[in-house]
Design a protein around this motif. Sequence first.
Motif, PDB file in Angstrom:
ATOM      1  N   PHE A 188      20.879   7.099  -3.296  1.00 47.36           N
ATOM      2  CA  PHE A 188      20.578   6.876  -4.715  1.00 47.36           C
ATOM      3  C   PHE A 188      21.447   5.763  -5.276  1.00 47.36           C
ATOM      4  O   PHE A 188      22.453   5.377  -4.684  1.00 47.36           O
ATOM      5  N   ALA A 189      21.005   5.234  -6.412  1.00 50.52           N
ATOM      6  CA  ALA A 189      21.594   4.010  -6.964  1.00 50.52           C
ATOM      7  C   ALA A 189      22.230   4.231  -8.326  1.00 50.52           C
ATOM      8  O   ALA A 189      21.905   5.174  -9.043  1.00 50.52           O
ATOM      9  N   LEU A 197      20.571  20.195  -5.158  1.00 52.98           N
ATOM     10  CA  LEU A 197      21.830  19.689  -4.630  1.00 52.98           C
ATOM     11  C   LEU A 197      22.088  18.261  -5.121  1.00 52.98           C
ATOM     12  O   LEU A 197      23.176  17.957  -5.617  1.00 52.98           O
ATOM     13  N   VAL A 198      21.101  17.389  -5.009  1.00 57.23           N
ATOM     14  CA  VAL A 198      21.274  16.000  -5.442  1.00 57.23           C
ATOM     15  C   VAL A 198      21.507  15.938  -6.949  1.00 57.23           C
ATOM     16  O   VAL A 198      22.364  15.180  -7.416  1.00 57.23           O
ATOM     17  N   ARG A 199      20.788  16.752  -7.706  1.00 56.10           N
ATOM     18  CA  ARG A 199      20.994  16.789  -9.170  1.00 56.10           C
ATOM     19  C   ARG A 199      22.447  17.151  -9.478  1.00 56.10           C
ATOM     20  O   ARG A 199      23.095  16.525 -10.315  1.00 56.10           O
ATOM     21  N   GLU A 200      22.978  18.163  -8.780  1.00 57.86           N
ATOM     22  CA  GLU A 200      24.359  18.591  -8.997  1.00 57.86           C
ATOM     23  C   GLU A 200      25.356  17.509  -8.575  1.00 57.86           C
ATOM     24  O   GLU A 200      26.332  17.246  -9.277  1.00 57.86           O
ATOM     25  N   VAL A 201      25.116  16.859  -7.439  1.00 63.77           N
ATOM     26  CA  VAL A 201      25.992  15.779  -6.973  1.00 63.77           C
ATOM     27  C   VAL A 201      26.024  14.654  -8.003  1.00 63.77           C
ATOM     28  O   VAL A 201      27.097  14.163  -8.373  1.00 63.77           O
ATOM     29  N   LYS A 202      24.858  14.248  -8.480  1.00 63.26           N
ATOM     30  CA  LYS A 202      24.796  13.142  -9.439  1.00 63.26           C
ATOM     31  C   LYS A 202      25.434  13.534 -10.774  1.00 63.26           C
ATOM     32  O   LYS A 202      26.224  12.771 -11.340  1.00 63.26           O
ATOM     33  N   LYS A 203      25.106  14.722 -11.260  1.00 64.34           N
ATOM     34  CA  LYS A 203      25.624  15.175 -12.557  1.00 64.34           C
ATOM     35  C   LYS A 203      27.153  15.300 -12.515  1.00 64.34           C
ATOM     36  O   LYS A 203      27.848  14.799 -13.394  1.00 64.34           O
ATOM     37  N   SER A 204      27.664  15.966 -11.487  1.00 61.04           N
ATOM     38  CA  SER A 204      29.107  16.201 -11.423  1.00 61.04           C
ATOM     39  C   SER A 204      29.883  14.919 -11.136  1.00 61.04           C
ATOM     40  O   SER A 204      30.950  14.692 -11.712  1.00 61.04           O
ATOM     41  N   GLY A 212      16.112   9.705  -9.857  1.00 63.98           N
ATOM     42  CA  GLY A 212      15.445   9.694  -8.562  1.00 63.98           C
ATOM     43  C   GLY A 212      16.391   9.477  -7.401  1.00 63.98           C
ATOM     44  O   GLY A 212      17.570   9.157  -7.581  1.00 63.98           O
ATOM     45  N   PHE A 213      15.869   9.678  -6.198  1.00 63.36           N
ATOM     46  CA  PHE A 213      16.645   9.483  -4.970  1.00 63.36           C
ATOM     47  C   PHE A 213      15.686   9.395  -3.798  1.00 63.36           C
ATOM     48  O   PHE A 213      14.517   9.744  -3.905  1.00 63.36           O
ATOM     49  N   PHE A 232       4.368   4.949  -1.708  1.00 61.73           N
ATOM     50  CA  PHE A 232       5.056   4.648  -2.957  1.00 61.73           C
ATOM     51  C   PHE A 232       4.344   3.522  -3.685  1.00 61.73           C
ATOM     52  O   PHE A 232       3.604   2.757  -3.087  1.00 61.73           O
ATOM     53  N   LYS A 233       4.585   3.498  -4.977  1.00 59.86           N
ATOM     54  CA  LYS A 233       4.110   2.394  -5.799  1.00 59.86           C
ATOM     55  C   LYS A 233       5.343   1.658  -6.301  1.00 59.86           C
ATOM     56  O   LYS A 233       6.289   2.284  -6.778  1.00 59.86           O
ATOM     57  N   GLU A 234       5.316   0.368  -6.176  1.00 58.31           N
ATOM     58  CA  GLU A 234       6.437  -0.483  -6.578  1.00 58.31           C
ATOM     59  C   GLU A 234       6.913  -0.146  -8.003  1.00 58.31           C
ATOM     60  O   GLU A 234       8.102  -0.117  -8.271  1.00 58.31           O
ATOM     61  N   ASP A 235       5.963   0.150  -8.898  1.00 59.95           N
ATOM     62  CA  ASP A 235       6.291   0.441 -10.302  1.00 59.95           C
ATOM     63  C   ASP A 235       7.167   1.683 -10.467  1.00 59.95           C
ATOM     64  O   ASP A 235       7.841   1.828 -11.482  1.00 59.95           O
ATOM     65  N   TYR A 236       7.140   2.598  -9.477  1.00 62.61           N
ATOM     66  CA  TYR A 236       7.855   3.859  -9.614  1.00 62.61           C
ATOM     67  C   TYR A 236       9.155   3.898  -8.819  1.00 62.61           C
ATOM     68  O   TYR A 236       9.818   4.923  -8.762  1.00 62.61           O
ATOM     69  N   LEU A 237       9.521   2.775  -8.215  1.00 60.13           N
ATOM     70  CA  LEU A 237      10.814   2.705  -7.536  1.00 60.13           C
ATOM     71  C   LEU A 237      11.903   2.541  -8.580  1.00 60.13           C
ATOM     72  O   LEU A 237      11.634   2.434  -9.768  1.00 60.13           O
ATOM     73  N   PHE A 238      13.137   2.477  -8.120  1.00 62.36           N
ATOM     74  CA  PHE A 238      14.268   2.284  -9.037  1.00 62.36           C
ATOM     75  C   PHE A 238      14.051   1.060  -9.915  1.00 62.36           C
ATOM     76  O   PHE A 238      13.310   0.152  -9.563  1.00 62.36           O
ATOM     77  N   GLU A 239      14.751   1.028 -11.039  1.00 62.84           N
ATOM     78  CA  GLU A 239      14.761  -0.179 -11.871  1.00 62.84           C
ATOM     79  C   GLU A 239      15.602  -1.202 -11.117  1.00 62.84           C
ATOM     80  O   GLU A 239      16.740  -0.950 -10.765  1.00 62.84           O
ATOM     81  N   TRP A 240      15.033  -2.348 -10.837  1.00 67.11           N
ATOM     82  CA  TRP A 240      15.756  -3.373 -10.070  1.00 67.11           C
ATOM     83  C   TRP A 240      16.221  -4.476 -10.997  1.00 67.11           C
ATOM     84  O   TRP A 240      15.493  -4.935 -11.847  1.00 67.11           O
TER      85      TRP A 240
END
Length: 154
Positions: free
Chosen positions: A15-16, A72-79, A99-100, A144-152
């Motif tokens: 994740f970014a 798990l990822v939500r907790e890692v990112k939040k904490s 996202g991740f 995937f759709k390019e529009d739904y990837l991370f904000e670049w």
Amino acid sequence: MSVGTFSQIYIQVVFAVKGRNSLILPAWEDELYKYITGTVQNKNQKMLAINGVHDHIHFLIGMKPSCCLSDLVREVKKSSNKFINEKKFMNYKFEWQVGFGAFSYSHSVLDNVIGYIQNQKEHHKKQSFKEEYTLFLKKFNVEFKEDYLFEWIE
């Protein structure tokens, strides 16, 4: 001998930083990785490798079947978000991107994946995160759709 659940589940999570800003600094990244490792271990999962560069991180876990990866990822990112902000590693608010990515591996390739994660800084001298992430999605046949990837940030 009692009956139990036996499993072998290995997941690489990517994740970014929000907006893919270059905010993860070498001065405090080891502290961040130790904190995230502690969070993963406190959730009874096994951290196998963690590393990243200025704008994103990778970690590889041995995951128990009772684990809900998104929780798990939500907790890692939040904490870790809270940790970075409370430690005042920067003068403005730090946030992870929504996202991740999560990619599964067999036991036979773990050494390669661990090496890949440990070699992130060298790897990204040659390839951008966007190129790397898009390649992962294609390699693992993730639609995937390019529009739904991370904000670049280009």
